[in-house]
Design an enzyme around this catalytic site. Structure first.
Site, short mmCIF file in Angstrom:
data_model
loop_
_atom_site.label_atom_id
_atom_site.label_comp_id
_atom_site.label_asym_id
_atom_site.label_seq_id
_atom_site.Cartn_x
_atom_site.Cartn_y
_atom_site.Cartn_z
N GLU A 107 9.11 -1.68 2.05
CA GLU A 107 9.11 -0.42 1.47
C GLU A 107 9.12 0.25 0.19
OE1 GLU A 107 14.46 -1.78 2.18
OE2 GLU A 107 13.07 -3.59 1.22
N VAL A 117 15.59 -12.72 5.04
CA VAL A 117 15.82 -13.98 6.14
C VAL A 117 15.00 -14.06 7.25
CG1 VAL A 117 17.59 -14.58 6.94
CG2 VAL A 117 18.15 -14.01 4.98
N SER A 140 19.58 -9.87 2.49
CA SER A 140 21.54 -10.55 1.05
C SER A 140 22.08 -9.44 1.99
CB SER A 140 21.40 -9.97 0.31
OG SER A 140 20.03 -8.96 -0.56
N GLY A 141 21.45 -8.17 2.14
CA GLY A 141 22.49 -7.13 2.80
C GLY A 141 21.57 -7.21 4.92
N LYS A 154 13.45 -4.27 -8.84
CA LYS A 154 12.05 -5.16 -8.43
C LYS A 154 10.85 -3.46 -9.08
CE LYS A 154 13.63 -7.21 -4.47
NZ LYS A 154 13.22 -7.79 -3.21
N HIS A 210 18.70 0.83 5.47
CA HIS A 210 17.51 -0.13 5.72
C HIS A 210 16.44 0.95 5.99
CE1 HIS A 210 20.57 -3.70 5.29
NE2 HIS A 210 19.90 -4.03 4.20
N ARG A 216 28.72 -9.61 1.83
CA ARG A 216 30.07 -8.45 2.15
C ARG A 216 30.42 -9.12 3.81
NH1 ARG A 216 24.85 -3.73 1.74
NH2 ARG A 216 23.87 -5.66 1.11
N ARG A 262 13.62 4.42 -4.65
CA ARG A 262 14.64 3.64 -3.30
C ARG A 262 16.33 4.49 -4.25
NH1 ARG A 262 17.82 -1.94 -1.65
NH2 ARG A 262 18.16 -0.96 0.44
N ASN A 268 13.23 -0.17 -7.64
CA ASN A 268 14.19 -0.85 -6.11
C ASN A 268 14.94 -1.71 -7.19
OD1 ASN A 268 15.64 -1.55 -4.60
ND2 ASN A 268 13.73 -2.08 -3.27
N GLU A 279 12.52 -13.15 7.66
CA GLU A 279 10.91 -13.66 7.89
C GLU A 279 10.57 -14.69 7.23
OE1 GLU A 279 9.06 -11.15 4.96
OE2 GLU A 279 9.88 -8.79 5.87
#
Length: 409
Positions: free
Chosen positions: A396, A346, A222-223, A29, A192, A252, A104, A22, A348
């Site tokens: 993911e 955020v 973050s997104g 990642k 997502h 963003r 991804r 990712n 979770e």
């Protein structure tokens, strides 16, 4: 490699492994799954991350090893980070083989919705979608290109964040532009998707048939975006043609009057590149607060006096307001709401964001159990809530690994 801490050994079935990458602009990642176990285990054999790529102090961390500082080639830091991950994985194979690499890939355009094995032709197609996702697309494709050159026989599978939203109806996909824009592929794609695909698997396991009703999943990281699901399929989502649309995010803007952008370009003479940096990197929570893109950091300054405190308060208020507004819109599309789910970093881990959002959704019948919310429980709604409110960690990487195996089978 000798200066770096040794990685602990892991057990495996001995069959081929699946590596998931990712890739973002400053971090990569990775996760390694045992492809020989059916069904595929949801917990990776091991995972890790290189972060701070291109910055002054990059580091590397993986499961079982404390993060440690690393040095990356200043001329090609991204390639150097990938080489480090490759070497760490090779050091832990213990005679086993990597059978596939799953990537991804944020955008599949109007051509790719299902996972696809990548060759030179597919890679060229995916490069044409870089302008649609400039924060992520080029970096995933760089990793694919490097592996294609170094390991041409190694199967690589692109798993698309846009794929899950292929089910949304045309009335949700089409944008109110001249119709030939639709014919050229300018439409709402949604993102997502790997996260939402995991929700479509995990939610019915935990909540049964309740998850198959009118469900809104809030992927807040973050997104950030929302997905309205009916019978576990996407019927509407807040992100659109690009990953700029919808909710306010860390850096963003989210949905924005295009006239404001035209004004800044025409009157304030901002160039296209400068506007792009502003919309993607200098706006959102960071831009409004002037403090941080992370709510958990901004909230510490809400009590500050003067402009700093005011900006912190308005940044979080706007962030919550945009989430509430879009949940209302998604509920209207669904004709009501049965379940609201929070996921991603955020969603979770920030109980105060969940509390503020749910407080403003009482008109929909949302009632929160404060103790369950503070404990980050799987269900955080009160017994008398008409809407079930849940917290579900996303996965993911597992979805990408599973899609890669299905694609190659």
């Amino acid at each position: 490699m000798s200066a770096h801490p040794a990685a602990p050994a892991v057990e495996s079935s001995g069959a081929d492994l699946v590596v998931v990458l990712n890739c973002g602009s400053s971090s990569i990642k990775f996760a390694v799954y045992d492809g020989g176990v059916d069904p595929l285990p949801r917990r990776a054999l091991w995972n890790g991350k290189v972060q701070g790529i291109g910055g002054p102090s990059p580091d590397f961390g993986e499961s079982g090893v404390e993060p440690f500082a690393i040095e990356l080639d200043g001329g090609t830091p991204y390639r150097s980070a990938l080489a480090l991950i490759r070497d760490r994985i090779l050091a832990r194979l213990a005679g086993r083989r990597v059978g596939a690499v799953a990537h991804r890939v944020v955008h599949g355009g109007s051509k790719y919705f299902e996972p696809v094995r990548v060759d030179a032709g597919v890679l060229e197609d995916l490069r044409s979608f870089i302008p649609l996702a400039p924060l992520h697309q080029p970096f995933a494709l760089e990793a694919i290109a490097i592996l294609l050159r170094e390991y041409p026989r190694l199967p690589q599978v692109a798993c698309f964040d846009t794929g899950f939203h292929h089910t949304i109806p045309k009335v949700e996909q089409i944008l109110p532009l001249p119709y030939d824009a639709w014919e050229r592929g300018v439409r709402r794609y949604g993102f997502h998707g790997l996260s939402y695909a995991y929700m479509a698997t995990a939610l019915p396991e935990r909540h049964g048939d309740a998850a198959r009703g009118r469900t809104i999943v809030a992927h807040l990281g973050s997104g950030a975006s929302l997905c309205a699901m009916q019978d576990l399929e996407s019927v509407a989502t807040t992100m659109g043609f690009s990953a700029l649309d919808g909710l306010m995010m860390g850096t963003r803007t989210g949905a924005l009057d295009p006239g404001a952008v035209i004004y800044m370009m025409e009157i304030e003479k901002l160039g296209l590149e400068e506007v792009g940096r502003m919309l993607y990197h200098r706006s959102g929570l960071l831009g409004v607060s002037g403090i941080s893109p992370e709510p958990r950091v901004i909230v510490r300054h809400e009590g500050d006096e003067g402009e700093a405190g005011e900006r912190a308060r308005i940044a979080l208020a706007l962030y919550v307001r945009r989430i509430v507004r879009e949940i209302g819109a998604m509920a209207a599309v669904l004709g009501g709401l049965d379940m609201l789910v929070f996921t991603a970093g955020v969603g979770e881990h920030n109980a105060f964001i969940r509390e503020r959002v749910c407080r403003d959704l009482t008109f929909l019948g949302v009632a929160l159990d404060d103790a369950a919310n503070e404990a980050h429980a799987a269900t955080i709604s009160a017994p008398d809530s008409r809407v079930r409110v849940a917290v579900e960690p996303t996965n993911e990487e597992w979805i990408a690994a599973r899609q890669a195996l299905e694609c190659l089978s």
